[in-house]
Design a protein around this motif. Structure first.
Motif, PDB file in Angstrom:
ATOM      1  N   PHE A 127       6.394 -12.407   5.528  1.00  0.00           N
ATOM      2  CA  PHE A 127       5.879 -11.108   5.933  1.00  0.00           C
ATOM      3  C   PHE A 127       4.351 -11.174   6.006  1.00  0.00           C
ATOM      4  CE2 PHE A 127       9.675  -9.079   3.507  1.00  0.00           C
ATOM      5  CZ  PHE A 127      10.551  -9.542   4.462  1.00  0.00           C
ATOM      6  N   TYR A 128       3.755 -10.164   6.628  1.00  0.00           N
ATOM      7  CA  TYR A 128       2.311 -10.091   6.795  1.00  0.00           C
ATOM      8  C   TYR A 128       1.759  -8.812   6.187  1.00  0.00           C
ATOM      9  CZ  TYR A 128       2.543 -13.797  10.298  1.00  0.00           C
ATOM     10  OH  TYR A 128       2.733 -14.984  10.945  1.00  0.00           O
ATOM     11  N   SER A 129       0.536  -8.888   5.722  1.00  0.00           N
ATOM     12  CA  SER A 129      -0.233  -7.695   5.406  1.00  0.00           C
ATOM     13  C   SER A 129      -1.295  -7.578   6.479  1.00  0.00           C
ATOM     14  CB  SER A 129      -0.876  -7.802   4.017  1.00  0.00           C
ATOM     15  OG  SER A 129       0.115  -7.717   3.016  1.00  0.00           O
ATOM     16  N   LEU A 130      -1.538  -6.350   6.935  1.00  0.00           N
ATOM     17  CA  LEU A 130      -2.549  -6.084   7.950  1.00  0.00           C
ATOM     18  C   LEU A 130      -3.734  -5.438   7.245  1.00  0.00           C
ATOM     19  CD1 LEU A 130       0.319  -6.115   9.389  1.00  0.00           C
ATOM     20  CD2 LEU A 130      -0.860  -4.997  11.244  1.00  0.00           C
ATOM     21  N   LEU A 131      -4.852  -6.153   7.228  1.00  0.00           N
ATOM     22  CA  LEU A 131      -6.020  -5.741   6.469  1.00  0.00           C
ATOM     23  C   LEU A 131      -7.168  -5.408   7.423  1.00  0.00           C
ATOM     24  CD1 LEU A 131      -5.744  -8.674   3.897  1.00  0.00           C
ATOM     25  CD2 LEU A 131      -4.734  -6.385   3.709  1.00  0.00           C
ATOM     26  N   PRO A 132      -7.707  -4.172   7.356  1.00  0.00           N
ATOM     27  CA  PRO A 132      -8.778  -3.801   8.272  1.00  0.00           C
ATOM     28  C   PRO A 132     -10.074  -4.525   7.938  1.00  0.00           C
ATOM     29  CG  PRO A 132      -8.483  -2.081   6.652  1.00  0.00           C
ATOM     30  CD  PRO A 132      -7.394  -3.112   6.409  1.00  0.00           C
ATOM     31  N   LYS A 133     -10.837  -4.831   8.962  1.00  0.00           N
ATOM     32  CA  LYS A 133     -12.096  -5.566   8.786  1.00  0.00           C
ATOM     33  C   LYS A 133     -13.134  -4.755   8.015  1.00  0.00           C
ATOM     34  CE  LYS A 133     -15.925  -7.632  11.314  1.00  0.00           C
ATOM     35  NZ  LYS A 133     -16.497  -7.932  12.611  1.00  0.00           N
ATOM     36  N   HIS A 134     -13.167  -3.457   8.191  1.00  0.00           N
ATOM     37  CA  HIS A 134     -14.274  -2.637   7.708  1.00  0.00           C
ATOM     38  C   HIS A 134     -14.291  -2.357   6.213  1.00  0.00           C
ATOM     39  CE1 HIS A 134     -11.354   0.593   7.728  1.00  0.00           C
ATOM     40  NE2 HIS A 134     -12.251   1.440   7.257  1.00  0.00           N
ATOM     41  N   VAL A 135     -13.203  -2.627   5.513  1.00  0.00           N
ATOM     42  CA  VAL A 135     -13.160  -2.342   4.082  1.00  0.00           C
ATOM     43  C   VAL A 135     -12.276  -3.380   3.390  1.00  0.00           C
ATOM     44  CG1 VAL A 135     -11.290  -0.658   4.331  1.00  0.00           C
ATOM     45  CG2 VAL A 135     -12.752  -0.556   2.333  1.00  0.00           C
ATOM     46  N   SER A 136     -12.802  -3.992   2.352  1.00  0.00           N
ATOM     47  CA  SER A 136     -11.997  -4.979   1.629  1.00  0.00           C
ATOM     48  C   SER A 136     -11.126  -4.267   0.599  1.00  0.00           C
ATOM     49  CB  SER A 136     -12.894  -6.018   0.950  1.00  0.00           C
ATOM     50  OG  SER A 136     -13.695  -5.397  -0.026  1.00  0.00           O
ATOM     51  N   GLY A 137     -10.013  -4.906   0.283  1.00  0.00           N
ATOM     52  CA  GLY A 137      -9.131  -4.371  -0.739  1.00  0.00           C
ATOM     53  C   GLY A 137      -8.234  -3.238  -0.273  1.00  0.00           C
ATOM     54  N   GLN A 138      -8.085  -3.058   1.059  1.00  0.00           N
ATOM     55  CA  GLN A 138      -7.222  -2.025   1.612  1.00  0.00           C
ATOM     56  C   GLN A 138      -6.304  -2.655   2.659  1.00  0.00           C
ATOM     57  OE1 GLN A 138      -7.097   0.765   0.202  1.00  0.00           O
ATOM     58  NE2 GLN A 138      -9.002   1.889   0.128  1.00  0.00           N
ATOM     59  N   GLY A 139      -5.153  -2.023   2.901  1.00  0.00           N
ATOM     60  CA  GLY A 139      -4.228  -2.541   3.892  1.00  0.00           C
ATOM     61  C   GLY A 139      -3.414  -1.443   4.550  1.00  0.00           C
ATOM     62  N   LEU A 140      -2.712  -1.811   5.612  1.00  0.00           N
ATOM     63  CA  LEU A 140      -1.827  -0.909   6.352  1.00  0.00           C
ATOM     64  C   LEU A 140      -0.598  -0.649   5.490  1.00  0.00           C
ATOM     65  CD1 LEU A 140      -1.476   0.380   9.246  1.00  0.00           C
ATOM     66  CD2 LEU A 140      -0.002  -1.565   9.715  1.00  0.00           C
ATOM     67  N   ASP A 141      -0.362   0.623   5.181  1.00  0.00           N
ATOM     68  CA  ASP A 141       0.672   1.010   4.229  1.00  0.00           C
ATOM     69  C   ASP A 141       1.736   1.881   4.881  1.00  0.00           C
ATOM     70  OD1 ASP A 141       1.814   1.543   1.577  1.00  0.00           O
ATOM     71  OD2 ASP A 141       0.923   3.539   1.754  1.00  0.00           O
ATOM     72  N   HIS A 142       2.979   1.609   4.536  1.00  0.00           N
ATOM     73  CA  HIS A 142       4.090   2.477   4.897  1.00  0.00           C
ATOM     74  C   HIS A 142       4.198   3.451   3.730  1.00  0.00           C
ATOM     75  CE1 HIS A 142       8.672   2.921   4.601  1.00  0.00           C
ATOM     76  NE2 HIS A 142       8.184   3.898   5.320  1.00  0.00           N
ATOM     77  N   LEU A 143       3.663   4.652   3.902  1.00  0.00           N
ATOM     78  CA  LEU A 143       3.464   5.642   2.840  1.00  0.00           C
ATOM     79  C   LEU A 143       4.681   5.816   1.939  1.00  0.00           C
ATOM     80  CD1 LEU A 143       1.630   7.818   1.592  1.00  0.00           C
ATOM     81  CD2 LEU A 143       2.756   9.454   3.087  1.00  0.00           C
ATOM     82  N   GLY A 144       4.483   5.432   0.700  1.00  0.00           N
ATOM     83  CA  GLY A 144       5.506   5.662  -0.305  1.00  0.00           C
ATOM     84  C   GLY A 144       6.813   4.932  -0.063  1.00  0.00           C
ATOM     85  N   GLY A 145       6.867   4.119   0.980  1.00  0.00           N
ATOM     86  CA  GLY A 145       8.081   3.379   1.264  1.00  0.00           C
ATOM     87  C   GLY A 145       9.242   4.264   1.686  1.00  0.00           C
ATOM     88  N   LYS A 146       8.938   5.482   2.133  1.00  0.00           N
ATOM     89  CA  LYS A 146      10.010   6.380   2.571  1.00  0.00           C
ATOM     90  C   LYS A 146      10.711   5.778   3.787  1.00  0.00           C
ATOM     91  CE  LYS A 146       7.663  10.484   0.948  1.00  0.00           C
ATOM     92  NZ  LYS A 146       6.996  11.726   1.324  1.00  0.00           N
ATOM     93  N   PRO A 147      11.985   5.440   3.667  1.00  0.00           N
ATOM     94  CA  PRO A 147      12.707   4.817   4.785  1.00  0.00           C
ATOM     95  C   PRO A 147      13.245   5.850   5.771  1.00  0.00           C
ATOM     96  CG  PRO A 147      14.111   4.885   2.869  1.00  0.00           C
ATOM     97  CD  PRO A 147      12.787   5.470   2.453  1.00  0.00           C
ATOM     98  N   THR A 148      12.360   6.770   6.200  1.00  0.00           N
ATOM     99  CA  THR A 148      12.784   7.815   7.124  1.00  0.00           C
ATOM    100  C   THR A 148      11.869   7.846   8.343  1.00  0.00           C
ATOM    101  OG1 THR A 148      11.455   9.432   5.922  1.00  0.00           O
ATOM    102  CG2 THR A 148      13.759   9.263   5.299  1.00  0.00           C
ATOM    103  N   PRO A 149      12.449   8.099   9.519  1.00  0.00           N
ATOM    104  CA  PRO A 149      11.620   8.222  10.716  1.00  0.00           C
ATOM    105  C   PRO A 149      10.551   9.302  10.518  1.00  0.00           C
ATOM    106  CG  PRO A 149      13.926   8.076  11.316  1.00  0.00           C
ATOM    107  CD  PRO A 149      13.870   8.239   9.821  1.00  0.00           C
ATOM    108  N   GLY A 150       9.369   9.023  11.027  1.00  0.00           N
ATOM    109  CA  GLY A 150       8.259   9.966  10.916  1.00  0.00           C
ATOM    110  C   GLY A 150       7.386   9.756   9.695  1.00  0.00           C
ATOM    111  N   ALA A 151       7.772   8.824   8.809  1.00  0.00           N
ATOM    112  CA  ALA A 151       6.953   8.581   7.621  1.00  0.00           C
ATOM    113  C   ALA A 151       5.551   8.140   8.048  1.00  0.00           C
ATOM    114  CB  ALA A 151       7.598   7.521   6.730  1.00  0.00           C
ATOM    115  N   GLN A 152       4.570   8.672   7.366  1.00  0.00           N
ATOM    116  CA  GLN A 152       3.169   8.414   7.695  1.00  0.00           C
ATOM    117  C   GLN A 152       2.773   6.971   7.410  1.00  0.00           C
ATOM    118  OE1 GLN A 152       0.416  11.214   5.984  1.00  0.00           O
ATOM    119  NE2 GLN A 152      -1.262   9.760   6.055  1.00  0.00           N
ATOM    120  N   ILE A 153       1.889   6.456   8.252  1.00  0.00           N
ATOM    121  CA  ILE A 153       1.294   5.138   8.042  1.00  0.00           C
ATOM    122  C   ILE A 153      -0.174   5.402   7.701  1.00  0.00           C
ATOM    123  CG2 ILE A 153       0.791   2.887   9.084  1.00  0.00           C
ATOM    124  CD1 ILE A 153       3.807   3.557   8.670  1.00  0.00           C
ATOM    125  N   ASP A 154      -0.643   4.788   6.627  1.00  0.00           N
ATOM    126  CA  ASP A 154      -2.004   5.058   6.197  1.00  0.00           C
ATOM    127  C   ASP A 154      -2.637   3.832   5.549  1.00  0.00           C
ATOM    128  OD1 ASP A 154      -0.745   4.944   3.714  1.00  0.00           O
ATOM    129  OD2 ASP A 154      -1.090   7.032   3.206  1.00  0.00           O
TER     130      ASP A 154
END
Length: 179
Positions: A127-154
């Motif tokens: 698997f991959y983690s997607l890490l933004p260039k502009h800030v270290s120590g942060q990544g693309l998150d599937h909010l709360g791991g809710k396995p439901t359509p429409g769950a926020q990505i942050d």
């Protein structure tokens, strides 16, 4: 045995073309589905196939639609622009370059901003983690791991073992790149 000059030239041409072709395959990721490791029955999507700045990005049931297909485009310094397949002008971005946990992930017009470029960190599980260039120590998150359509990505604090911050990058039909 000696080779004729024309034959030598042909062999060299074939080798050069072969090397160039292999290099382009390695750099051309092509079209992919981005699947959250914590909700593998869903895929990343641009809500409503939006074509404007601020289009929300969430997860939904796979439908094979253009808003669920992503182009992973190599950029400078081992970073990538991630674009919805239906728009060459939009990219996956951290909204307005935010740096706090919970900052939404949206589509923005590609202006080569650091929050529009992603490092892809591959884990031992594939698997991959997607890490933004502009800030270290942060990544693309599937909010709360809710396995439901429409769950926020942050954006969220990056923990390498957290499956909510891990994504499967699945090649779609016709993709020639390697993962």
């Amino acid at each position: 045995m000696t080779m004729q000059p024309k034959r030598i030239a042909r062999v060299i041409t074939i080798l050069v073309v072969g090397i160039a072709t292999n290099r382009s395959f390695a750099e051309d990721w092509g079209a992919y589905a981005l699947i959250p490791a914590s909700a593998q029955g869903l895929v990343l999507e641009a809500v409503g196939s939006g074509t404007t700045e601020g289009t929300v990005v969430s997860i939904g049931k796979p439908a094979g639609s253009a808003n669920q297909k992503w182009l992973v485009m190599p950029q400078e310094d081992n970073l990538y622009a991630i674009k919805p397949s239906y728009s060459s002008n939009l990219v996956l971005a951290v909204a307005r370059g935010g740096q706090r946990n919970g900052t939404p992930i949206v589509l923005e017009t590609d202006s080569r901003k650091p929050w529009q470029r992603w490092a892809l960190k591959k884990h031992e599980n594939g698997f991959y983690s997607l890490l933004p260039k502009h800030v270290s120590g942060q990544g693309l998150d599937h909010l709360g791991g809710k396995p439901t359509p429409g769950a926020q990505i942050d954006l969220w604090t990056y923990i390498p073992t957290d499956q909510h911050l891990q994504w499967i990058i699945k090649p779609l039909a016709g993709t020639t790149g390697a993962t």
